[in-house]
Design a protein around this motif. Structure first.
Motif, PDB file in Angstrom:
ATOM      1  N   ASP A   1       0.834  -1.204   0.000  1.00 38.43           N
ATOM      2  CA  ASP A   1       0.000   0.000   0.000  1.00 38.43           C
ATOM      3  C   ASP A   1       0.871   1.257   0.000  1.00 38.43           C
ATOM      4  N   VAL A   2       0.346   2.323  -0.586  1.00 42.84           N
ATOM      5  CA  VAL A   2       1.051   3.601  -0.610  1.00 42.84           C
ATOM      6  C   VAL A   2       0.896   4.285   0.745  1.00 42.84           C
ATOM      7  N   VAL A   3       2.013   4.789   1.272  1.00 44.77           N
ATOM      8  CA  VAL A   3       1.984   5.583   2.502  1.00 44.77           C
ATOM      9  C   VAL A   3       2.664   6.915   2.224  1.00 44.77           C
ATOM     10  N   THR A   4       2.081   7.974   2.749  1.00 43.28           N
ATOM     11  CA  THR A   4       2.608   9.317   2.554  1.00 43.28           C
ATOM     12  C   THR A   4       2.835   9.966   3.907  1.00 43.28           C
ATOM     13  N   TYR A   5       3.950  10.680   4.014  1.00 45.92           N
ATOM     14  CA  TYR A   5       4.269  11.407   5.236  1.00 45.92           C
ATOM     15  C   TYR A   5       4.415  12.879   4.891  1.00 45.92           C
ATOM     16  N   ASP A   6       3.460  13.690   5.328  1.00 41.20           N
ATOM     17  CA  ASP A   6       3.560  15.140   5.184  1.00 41.20           C
ATOM     18  C   ASP A   6       4.207  15.674   6.453  1.00 41.20           C
ATOM     19  N   ALA A   7       5.396  16.252   6.328  1.00 41.77           N
ATOM     20  CA  ALA A   7       6.162  16.649   7.510  1.00 41.77           C
ATOM     21  C   ALA A   7       6.710  18.058   7.359  1.00 41.77           C
ATOM     22  N   GLU A   8       6.894  18.720   8.495  1.00 41.66           N
ATOM     23  CA  GLU A   8       7.540  20.035   8.489  1.00 41.66           C
ATOM     24  C   GLU A   8       9.025  19.893   8.145  1.00 41.66           C
ATOM     25  N   VAL A   9       9.659  18.848   8.685  1.00 44.38           N
ATOM     26  CA  VAL A   9      11.083  18.596   8.448  1.00 44.38           C
ATOM     27  C   VAL A   9      11.296  17.107   8.243  1.00 44.38           C
ATOM     28  N   VAL A  10      12.125  16.766   7.272  1.00 43.62           N
ATOM     29  CA  VAL A  10      12.562  15.389   7.053  1.00 43.62           C
ATOM     30  C   VAL A  10      14.034  15.294   7.450  1.00 43.62           C
ATOM     31  N   ILE A  11      14.366  14.295   8.258  1.00 43.43           N
ATOM     32  CA  ILE A  11      15.761  14.035   8.623  1.00 43.43           C
ATOM     33  C   ILE A  11      16.189  12.732   7.964  1.00 43.43           C
TER      34      ILE A  11
END
Length: 457
Positions: free
Chosen positions: A148-158
């Motif tokens: 399945d597709v998962v999406t992460y909308d984030a202020e910052v990616v590390i």
């Protein structure tokens, strides 16, 4: 089916850097998710030499008491360099606290430490793409979990995804200062086995190194216990590829202590043997650990650099999110802290890695055998070393036949120190960055001239 998550901080990778970053952000009250491609049972299982240095001074967001049960051998205190061509063994003291660890147990304890302060871990999740807005700011990730597709909308990616991270391939970072001068030739390919031997080894208090038959490669034997040895080897990817498994087995077969031994685990990996990234920030994006070259390029040791850098990255991310500004300039102090703490020293040590690609391995080993061990230790761990007149004279006598190599070594030492001094003037903002890089690149030309090596960058 598609699922979207909206954490403040999305960390990719559950290794040392990922766990320290996640723990730091979560402990500050920031919603943090770690995205890890491995299963929950396999997370933390990472190819490593298992040597851990300086854990008594690691960031305390994950207390030492949390990871100390993974320390299986705290009696190691020196390096033992076997030099067959010179029929000698060189003993070199290692400053500071040193231990050999059970890397899987250590990895699991890091995850537990990050979870205990509120970080969430999403396993079995393979990142496939990086999301960016029209201005180039990184805004999240897209991947797959169980099809399945998962999406992460984030202020910052590390980015703590390790060497040659896919995030840096997928993101368009050309308009940022983020270092894109990265190639596979600046990395090392390594393989290790955990081997149980029938009788205690004589070197259970040492980290054993042995050169391979070519330059820019070495074998290691690190005792987890007196009968359980982390045995491995690696080579610089500028060199002709080695048959890692076969070459290791051949050396094991020729060592009496491994007769009748049993292999308990085997794993391979790539790791950076290059200077730290010039800049590891872009709008909404930071990289730490192996993903940003935070590794001692002469030894491959990367646990300490990953722990510190990831902590600094997360602290900067938390401040930026709090201020509502995740621009490159707002994240820039992270670069400064890395360079001030260890980046300058690692950049100086990289000069010796450059030198190793340009010298004959027998001459290099002969030179090492003639130098005082305590001064080699200084060079390996600080990038600088000094010698008094008496020691210089004694070294001159003992090194007869290698005087040209000695001269080359000290010329290399001088240009390495010039480079370290320049890194000490790392710019305070992105506007001064290009000028700093130009001066650094001119110093690297001196490095190539002195060492006779091909350009690395």
């Amino acid at each position: 089916m598609s699922t979207t998550y909206e954490p403040d901080v999305a960390v990719v990778g559950a290794g040392t850097a990922g766990c320290y970053a996640a723990a730091t952000a979560a402990a500050a009250g920031v919603d943090t998710v770690v995205v890890e491609r491995k299963t929950e049972s396999e997370a933390g299982h990472i190819a490593c030499g298992d040597a851990l240095k300086g854990a008594d001074a690691f960031p305390d967001v994950i207390p030492k008491s949390q990871i100390q049960p993974a320390f299986t051998n705290t009696g190691v205190d020196h390096g033992r360099f076997e030099i067959p061509a010179e029929d000698t063994v060189l003993e070199i003291p290692v400053p500071g606290e040193l231990a050999v660890i059970d890397r899987l147990e250590y990895g699991r304890r890091l995850i537990d430490g990050a979870e205990s302060v509120g970080a969430q871990f999403h396993y079995d999740t393979v990142v496939q793409d990086v999301q960016q807005d029209e201005n180039g700011r990184v805004t999240g990730l897209r991947g797959k979990r169980d099809g399945d597709v998962v999406t992460y909308d984030a202020e910052v990616v590390i980015d703590a995804a390790g060497a040659l991270s896919i995030l840096q391939d997928k993101a368009d970072l050309r308009s940022a200062t983020f270092d894109t001068n990265v190639s596979f030739q600046q990395f090392c390919s390594a393989y290790r086995e955990i081997v149980e031997v029938p009788e205690p080894v004589e070197y259970d208090d040492a980290l054993v190194f042995k050169p391979t038959e070519r330059a820019a490669g070495y074998l290691w034997y690190f005792p987890r216990t007196e009968t359980e040895i982390n045995a491995g080897l690696g080579f610089q990817m500028t060199e002709e590829p080695m048959k890692l498994v076969d070459d290791l087995k051949r050396d094991l077969k020729n060592r009496a202590e491994f007769a009748g031994a049993t292999v308990k685990d085997k794993l391979g990996a790539a790791l950076p043997t290059r200077r730290p990234y010039d800049s590891a920030v872009a709008p909404g994006f930071l990289a730490a650990g192996d993903a940003a070259g935070h590794v001692n390029p002469t030894t491959g040791g990367g646990i300490a650099g990953a722990a510190y850098a990831a902590t600094y990255a997360a602290e900067q991310a938390v401040d930026a999110i709090s201020d509502g500004d995740v621009s490159e300039a707002a994240l820039w102090e992270y670069n400064e802290r890395v360079m001030d703490h260890f980046g300058a020293r690692y950049a100086g040590l990289d000069v010796y890695n450059v030198l190793s690609t340009a010298v004959d391995v027998d001459n290099l080993m002969g030179l090492l055998a003639s130098l005082p061990g305590e001064k080699l230790a200084e060079a390996l761990y600080s990038g600088k070393a000094s010698m008094g007149l008496g020691l210089k004279l004694r070294t001159a006598v003992e090194s007869f036949g290698y005087w040209q190599q000695i001269l080359d070594f000290y010329r290399t030492k001088r240009v390495a120190e010039d480079l370290i001094d320049h890194y000490g003037r790392y710019p305070a903002d992105p506007d001064q960055f290009a000028g700093w890089q130009n001066t650094r690149d001119a110093l690297m030309e001196d490095v190539y001239d002195v060492t006779g090596a091909d350009p690395k960058y």
